[in-house]
Write a protein that holds these residues in place. Structure first.
Motif, PDB file in Angstrom:
ATOM      1  N   CYS A 538     -11.021   6.823  -3.633  1.00 44.32           N
ATOM      2  CA  CYS A 538      -9.957   7.729  -3.197  1.00 44.32           C
ATOM      3  C   CYS A 538      -8.790   7.713  -4.179  1.00 44.32           C
ATOM      4  O   CYS A 538      -8.518   6.705  -4.842  1.00 44.32           O
ATOM      5  CB  CYS A 538      -9.441   7.317  -1.821  1.00 44.32           C
ATOM      6  N   HIS A 539      -8.081   8.830  -4.247  1.00 39.78           N
ATOM      7  CA  HIS A 539      -6.790   8.876  -4.925  1.00 39.78           C
ATOM      8  C   HIS A 539      -5.743   8.449  -3.900  1.00 39.78           C
ATOM      9  O   HIS A 539      -5.505   9.149  -2.909  1.00 39.78           O
ATOM     10  CB  HIS A 539      -6.499  10.283  -5.436  1.00 39.78           C
ATOM     11  N   VAL A 540      -5.127   7.291  -4.129  1.00 44.65           N
ATOM     12  CA  VAL A 540      -4.277   6.679  -3.115  1.00 44.65           C
ATOM     13  C   VAL A 540      -2.829   6.652  -3.574  1.00 44.65           C
ATOM     14  O   VAL A 540      -2.511   6.217  -4.691  1.00 44.65           O
ATOM     15  CB  VAL A 540      -4.745   5.238  -2.793  1.00 44.65           C
ATOM     16  N   ARG A 541      -1.942   7.112  -2.699  1.00 45.46           N
ATOM     17  CA  ARG A 541      -0.499   6.919  -2.861  1.00 45.46           C
ATOM     18  C   ARG A 541      -0.042   5.946  -1.763  1.00 45.46           C
ATOM     19  O   ARG A 541      -0.296   6.193  -0.577  1.00 45.46           O
ATOM     20  CB  ARG A 541       0.253   8.239  -2.720  1.00 45.46           C
ATOM     21  N   LEU A 542       0.597   4.851  -2.167  1.00 44.58           N
ATOM     22  CA  LEU A 542       1.116   3.856  -1.226  1.00 44.58           C
ATOM     23  C   LEU A 542       2.616   4.061  -1.108  1.00 44.58           C
ATOM     24  O   LEU A 542       3.380   3.733  -2.020  1.00 44.58           O
ATOM     25  CB  LEU A 542       0.792   2.438  -1.710  1.00 44.58           C
ATOM     26  N   ALA A 543       3.031   4.654   0.012  1.00 41.41           N
ATOM     27  CA  ALA A 543       4.445   4.949   0.246  1.00 41.41           C
ATOM     28  C   ALA A 543       5.062   3.799   1.036  1.00 41.41           C
ATOM     29  O   ALA A 543       4.684   3.543   2.181  1.00 41.41           O
ATOM     30  CB  ALA A 543       4.584   6.264   1.009  1.00 41.41           C
ATOM     31  N   VAL A 544       6.005   3.104   0.425  1.00 37.43           N
ATOM     32  CA  VAL A 544       6.522   1.850   0.960  1.00 37.43           C
ATOM     33  C   VAL A 544       7.951   2.032   1.458  1.00 37.43           C
ATOM     34  O   VAL A 544       8.825   2.478   0.701  1.00 37.43           O
ATOM     35  CB  VAL A 544       6.494   0.753  -0.121  1.00 37.43           C
ATOM     36  N   ASN A 545       8.181   1.684   2.719  1.00 35.55           N
ATOM     37  CA  ASN A 545       9.547   1.683   3.248  1.00 35.55           C
ATOM     38  C   ASN A 545      10.179   0.343   2.869  1.00 35.55           C
ATOM     39  O   ASN A 545      10.348  -0.552   3.694  1.00 35.55           O
ATOM     40  CB  ASN A 545       9.535   1.871   4.761  1.00 35.55           C
ATOM     41  N   GLY A 546      10.508   0.207   1.594  1.00 30.25           N
ATOM     42  CA  GLY A 546      11.065  -1.032   1.074  1.00 30.25           C
ATOM     43  C   GLY A 546      11.312  -0.887  -0.413  1.00 30.25           C
ATOM     44  O   GLY A 546      11.132   0.197  -0.994  1.00 30.25           O
ATOM     45  N   LEU A 547      11.713  -1.986  -1.031  1.00 28.10           N
ATOM     46  CA  LEU A 547      12.031  -1.935  -2.455  1.00 28.10           C
ATOM     47  C   LEU A 547      10.786  -1.904  -3.315  1.00 28.10           C
ATOM     48  O   LEU A 547      10.794  -1.356  -4.417  1.00 28.10           O
ATOM     49  CB  LEU A 547      12.885  -3.146  -2.845  1.00 28.10           C
ATOM     50  N   PHE A 548       9.708  -2.538  -2.831  1.00 29.19           N
ATOM     51  CA  PHE A 548       8.463  -2.595  -3.592  1.00 29.19           C
ATOM     52  C   PHE A 548       7.335  -2.949  -2.638  1.00 29.19           C
ATOM     53  O   PHE A 548       7.569  -3.406  -1.515  1.00 29.19           O
ATOM     54  CB  PHE A 548       8.550  -3.616  -4.735  1.00 29.19           C
ATOM     55  N   ALA A 549       6.117  -2.747  -3.076  1.00 28.05           N
ATOM     56  CA  ALA A 549       4.956  -3.033  -2.236  1.00 28.05           C
ATOM     57  C   ALA A 549       4.839  -4.529  -1.978  1.00 28.05           C
ATOM     58  O   ALA A 549       5.125  -5.353  -2.837  1.00 28.05           O
ATOM     59  CB  ALA A 549       3.690  -2.521  -2.915  1.00 28.05           C
ATOM     60  N   GLY A 550       4.426  -4.880  -0.775  1.00 23.00           N
ATOM     61  CA  GLY A 550       4.228  -6.289  -0.437  1.00 23.00           C
ATOM     62  C   GLY A 550       5.503  -7.098  -0.386  1.00 23.00           C
ATOM     63  O   GLY A 550       5.493  -8.302  -0.651  1.00 23.00           O
ATOM     64  N   GLU A 551       6.597  -6.466   0.012  1.00 20.52           N
ATOM     65  CA  GLU A 551       7.903  -7.124  -0.037  1.00 20.52           C
ATOM     66  C   GLU A 551       7.943  -8.397   0.804  1.00 20.52           C
ATOM     67  O   GLU A 551       8.667  -9.342   0.466  1.00 20.52           O
ATOM     68  CB  GLU A 551       8.984  -6.150   0.424  1.00 20.52           C
ATOM     69  N   LEU A 552       7.188  -8.461   1.895  1.00 18.04           N
ATOM     70  CA  LEU A 552       7.202  -9.633   2.761  1.00 18.04           C
ATOM     71  C   LEU A 552       6.158 -10.679   2.385  1.00 18.04           C
ATOM     72  O   LEU A 552       6.130 -11.763   2.972  1.00 18.04           O
ATOM     73  CB  LEU A 552       6.987  -9.223   4.223  1.00 18.04           C
ATOM     74  N   LEU A 553       5.311 -10.379   1.414  1.00 16.82           N
ATOM     75  CA  LEU A 553       4.260 -11.309   1.039  1.00 16.82           C
ATOM     76  C   LEU A 553       4.784 -12.398   0.116  1.00 16.82           C
ATOM     77  O   LEU A 553       5.745 -12.190  -0.635  1.00 16.82           O
ATOM     78  CB  LEU A 553       3.119 -10.573   0.341  1.00 16.82           C
ATOM     79  N   GLN A 554       4.114 -13.559   0.136  1.00 14.02           N
ATOM     80  CA  GLN A 554       4.420 -14.590  -0.855  1.00 14.02           C
ATOM     81  C   GLN A 554       4.189 -14.002  -2.243  1.00 14.02           C
ATOM     82  O   GLN A 554       3.249 -13.260  -2.474  1.00 14.02           O
ATOM     83  CB  GLN A 554       3.514 -15.808  -0.620  1.00 14.02           C
ATOM     84  N   SER A 555       5.061 -14.316  -3.184  1.00 15.94           N
ATOM     85  CA  SER A 555       5.101 -13.587  -4.452  1.00 15.94           C
ATOM     86  C   SER A 555       3.800 -13.668  -5.245  1.00 15.94           C
ATOM     87  O   SER A 555       3.395 -12.688  -5.872  1.00 15.94           O
ATOM     88  CB  SER A 555       6.269 -14.087  -5.311  1.00 15.94           C
ATOM     89  N   TYR A 556       3.111 -14.824  -5.234  1.00 14.25           N
ATOM     90  CA  TYR A 556       1.880 -14.914  -6.014  1.00 14.25           C
ATOM     91  C   TYR A 556       0.794 -14.027  -5.414  1.00 14.25           C
ATOM     92  O   TYR A 556       0.008 -13.412  -6.144  1.00 14.25           O
ATOM     93  CB  TYR A 556       1.386 -16.361  -6.091  1.00 14.25           C
ATOM     94  N   VAL A 557       0.751 -13.962  -4.089  1.00 13.13           N
ATOM     95  CA  VAL A 557      -0.195 -13.070  -3.415  1.00 13.13           C
ATOM     96  C   VAL A 557       0.158 -11.619  -3.723  1.00 13.13           C
ATOM     97  O   VAL A 557      -0.698 -10.807  -4.090  1.00 13.13           O
ATOM     98  CB  VAL A 557      -0.180 -13.325  -1.899  1.00 13.13           C
ATOM     99  N   ARG A 558       1.427 -11.284  -3.569  1.00 15.51           N
ATOM    100  CA  ARG A 558       1.877  -9.910  -3.827  1.00 15.51           C
ATOM    101  C   ARG A 558       1.595  -9.491  -5.268  1.00 15.51           C
ATOM    102  O   ARG A 558       1.082  -8.393  -5.524  1.00 15.51           O
ATOM    103  CB  ARG A 558       3.382  -9.809  -3.559  1.00 15.51           C
ATOM    104  N   ASP A 559       1.937 -10.353  -6.229  1.00 12.28           N
ATOM    105  CA  ASP A 559       1.807  -9.960  -7.629  1.00 12.28           C
ATOM    106  C   ASP A 559       0.348  -9.817  -8.042  1.00 12.28           C
ATOM    107  O   ASP A 559      -0.006  -8.945  -8.843  1.00 12.28           O
ATOM    108  CB  ASP A 559       2.524 -10.976  -8.522  1.00 12.28           C
ATOM    109  N   ALA A 560      -0.525 -10.679  -7.491  1.00 13.35           N
ATOM    110  CA  ALA A 560      -1.952 -10.522  -7.752  1.00 13.35           C
ATOM    111  C   ALA A 560      -2.448  -9.196  -7.176  1.00 13.35           C
ATOM    112  O   ALA A 560      -3.240  -8.477  -7.811  1.00 13.35           O
ATOM    113  CB  ALA A 560      -2.727 -11.691  -7.159  1.00 13.35           C
ATOM    114  N   ASN A 561      -1.981  -8.846  -5.971  1.00 12.25           N
ATOM    115  CA  ASN A 561      -2.333  -7.556  -5.369  1.00 12.25           C
ATOM    116  C   ASN A 561      -1.825  -6.393  -6.212  1.00 12.25           C
ATOM    117  O   ASN A 561      -2.527  -5.402  -6.437  1.00 12.25           O
ATOM    118  CB  ASN A 561      -1.743  -7.448  -3.967  1.00 12.25           C
ATOM    119  N   ALA A 562      -0.581  -6.499  -6.654  1.00 10.15           N
ATOM    120  CA  ALA A 562       0.030  -5.420  -7.434  1.00 10.15           C
ATOM    121  C   ALA A 562      -0.735  -5.172  -8.727  1.00 10.15           C
ATOM    122  O   ALA A 562      -0.903  -4.018  -9.153  1.00 10.15           O
ATOM    123  CB  ALA A 562       1.486  -5.760  -7.736  1.00 10.15           C
ATOM    124  N   ALA A 563      -1.216  -6.250  -9.351  1.00  6.76           N
ATOM    125  CA  ALA A 563      -1.988  -6.098 -10.585  1.00  6.76           C
ATOM    126  C   ALA A 563      -3.275  -5.317 -10.319  1.00  6.76           C
ATOM    127  O   ALA A 563      -3.664  -4.446 -11.116  1.00  6.76           O
ATOM    128  CB  ALA A 563      -2.296  -7.473 -11.171  1.00  6.76           C
TER     129      ALA A 563
END
Length: 654
Positions: A538-563
């Motif tokens: 799918c062509h996916v747009r992730l619209a986040v009500n926040g400053l960045f995606a995964g804002e509440l996640l632990q940073s290493y988890v979030r950054d691995a996801n973001a990559a």
């Protein structure tokens, strides 16, 4: 015929310098956020005592600053004056009483200053003026005078720790901290005796080791921790690290190898690698080190099961295995493994939520599965109930399972009712997301605790007021969870497909090729659904009500996801409030400016808007004459961590 032990190598003793460690399992150095005023306190002693009592061979206590400029957090241990000795002596006595060896890390962060100490930024030192990308710190270059002070600090701190009764020290040259900064030609651009050549770049670390060695007796252990690969552009490479280890091997008693660096987001993921990384993935580098040196080698990196550690030791890749999060999750893991109680071991699932996640928020570390960790002074010893009571637990998610298990172990008569055919609640959905299958381990682990506790478990048992009155419990624990929240202020006339994240995970939804995931919460759900659908093409747009995606996640988890989302081509839209949906488009509103944002030609809108508590049963029990306790999402939707902790507290309160 005598049965062969399940772990013939893991529980063999090992000599390191002048000490003998009882087995090959290590609790490696890790911040706990427990120290106060830079010293060891009762909470930290109780924390390490629990792991020593559980059978770990070696505990390496967390980083201890060797110089006043090493205060990289406001809760770091300090060894720069005589005041540290009393606390470390208490820690050594507690650990030794259980048969465990104790080392302490000697530390200077250099440019990696992670936080302000009082609202103002401290001065950060490094070999050269080389900015740190992750913390946006531009350090000043160390003067020769300060270098001499810091080197002397390694020796003076080691001497204090020996006087405290500690067995040895570990000099931290891992994760991009000061000694690693000297080794790294991309960071160290000096042209004096501490830079310009491989030999000169090693001089600082060599002098630190020699200072610790000279200040202590021959039997006192001096070891080294180093990242084999810092895992980022401009970081230490395996060849540089291995050459440094070879050159220093005759000066140390052991070497402990890890991966990653504090200097970048990508490198930092490997400091506490999340479940997305393969277990034991640093072992191949450890094997290279093992062939190059004669001293014992410790390896750390996602080793969360004793069989993994046994395999690594048996292969000759390393002599010992760091299993820190496994020991946070189950302090009794070594004793259980040695006794053959494999099903009793509570396996770490690599979520990072309450261990390193708490540290990054300035809270005492713990474990979402075992909230007793870090709370040993409150929950370390199970207290039998003074009066046996009849307890009904309603809801078999993680919170309900924890409540039922602990209440039964305390001596209560406990029955757990779960409406579905399987236990697990939302954890059953969480494990369906890409690379999060290990999260389902929390269900297995808590089910095992339930079975051992003696609590009665009834599945396909939907509870109503009539059933409660018939059972006549003295205590009712409500753990009825929550359901997906569909926002009330959402302009939608039924045209254009709208589904929630649960529906996607449960199957049967044809999303089409163009998807918008509207993520209000900023947790694992929005990022996970976006990854899942992008992997499906799918062509996916992730619209986040926040400053960045995964804002509440632990940073290493979030950054691995973001990559991974970046690699999959997922478009991330921050500051996005969901406004409406029509047949073709999704309408968003910028949360700061209020301006409209329109996404055209959308086949499916997926809602990840949080959850609504299921309070229907609770609302009907207002006049219940017994004790009524609500826990977890039915009280207020949060995460698995809060549900399990509240389950523990509820069970203790009965």
């Amino acid at each position: 015929m005598t049965a062969q032990p399940a772990f013939p190598n893991l529980f063999q003793p090992l000599s390191i310098g002048g000490v003998t460690v009882r087995n090959r399992i290590v609790s490696t150095g890790h911040d706990t956020t427990m120290p106060t005023d830079g010293t060891v306190n009762d909470r930290l002693v109780a924390y390490h005592r629990a792991r020593a009592a559980g059978g770990v061979g070696l505990i390496v206590c967390q980083v201890t600053g060797v110089h006043e400029s090493a205060r990289y957090t406001n809760h770091v241990l300090m060894g720069a004056d005589e005041g540290c000795i009393e606390g470390f002596a208490k820690l050594a006595d507690a650990v030794h009483a259980e048969g465990t060896t104790l080392f302490v890390q000697l530390f200077h962060p250099g440019r990696e200053m992670t936080e302000s100490l009082d609202g103002t930024a401290p001065v950060a030192w490094a070999p050269s003026v080389s900015p740190s990308e992750r913390f946006h710190v531009i350090p000043r270059a160390l003067t020769l005078g300060v270098i001499r002070e810091i080197v002397a600090g390694y020796g003076a701190t080691a001497a204090r720790l020996q006087r405290a009764g500690v067995d040895g020290v570990e000099i931290v040259a891992s994760h991009g901290y000061l000694p690693a900064q000297f080794l790294n030609p991309a960071v160290n651009r000096r042209e004096d005796d501490y830079g310009g050549s491989d030999e000169n770049r090693r001089r600082f670390l060599q002098e630190a080791i020699e200072a610790a060695r000279a200040a202590t007796s021959p039997e006192f252990v001096v070891g080294l921790r180093i990242s084999g690969d810092e895992m980022h552009e401009g970081g230490l490479t395996p060849d540089i690290s291995l050459d440094a280890i070879r050159s220093l091997a005759d000066k140390i008693d052991y070497v402990s190898v890890v991966a990653g660096s504090s200097a970048s987001l990508g490198g930092a993921v490997h400091i506490v690698p999340p479940m997305y990384l393969e277990p034991g993935y640093v072992a191949p580098f450890a094997a290279r080190v093992k062939k190059a040196v004669a001293v014992p080698v410790i390896v750390t990196g996602r080793i969360n099961q004793p069989q993994e550690a046994e395999r690594i030791v048996a292969s000759g890749a390393a002599d010992m295995c760091g299993m820190t999060r496994a020991l946070i999750c189950d302090p009794q893991m070594p004793a259980k493994a040695q006794a053959g109680r494999f099903d009793d071991i509570r396996a770490c699932i690599g979520c990072n939520q309450a261990c390193i996640g708490h540290f990054h928020k300035g809270h005492t570390i713990s474990c979402i599965q075992h909230p007793e960790s870090g709370r040993e002074l409150s929950f370390g010893t199970l207290r039998p109930a003074s009066t046996r009571r009849k307890v009904m637990v309603i809801g078999g998610g993680p919170g309900g399972m924890k409540t039922a298990a602990v209440a039964a172990l305390r001596g209560h008569e406990v029955t757990l009712h779960e409406a579905e055919a399987q236990l697990g609640g939302q954890a059953r959905l969480a494990q369906l997301l890409p690379r999060r299958g290990e999260f389902g381990g929390i269900i297995t682990n808590l089910q095992n605790e339930l079975e051992r506790s003696g609590a009665q478990v009834l599945t396909r048992s939907r509870v109503d007021r009539e059933l409660i009155e018939k059972a006549s419990p003295e205590v009712v624990i409500l753990a009825t969870g929550a359901t997906p929240l569909w926002p009330s202020q959402f302009h939608y006339d039924g045209k254009g497909q709208v589904v929630d994240a649960w529906q996607v995970l449960q199957g049967g939804v044809n999303t089409g090729g163009s998807v918008v995931v509207a993520d209000w919460k900023g947790d694992w759900i929005g990022m996970g659904i976006a990854e899942l659908l992008a992997e499906r093409g799918c062509h996916v747009r992730l619209a986040v009500n926040g400053l960045f995606a995964g804002e509440l996640l632990q940073s290493y988890v979030r950054d691995a996801n973001a990559a991974r989302l970046h690699a999959l081509g997922v478009e991330i839209i921050p500051y996005a409030r969901l406004f409406g949906r029509d047949e073709d488009n999704v309408y968003l509103q910028h949360t700061a400016s209020g301006e409209a944002m329109i996404i055209e030609d959308v086949a499916t809108l997926v809602l990840a808007q949080g959850h609504s508590p299921d309070t229907a049963l609770q609302d009907g029990l207002g006049d219940f004459e017994g004790q009524l306790i609500a826990i977890g999402d039915c009280q207020m939707p949060r995460s698995c961590e809060e549900a399990v902790l509240e389950g523990l507290r509820a069970a203790w309160s009965i």
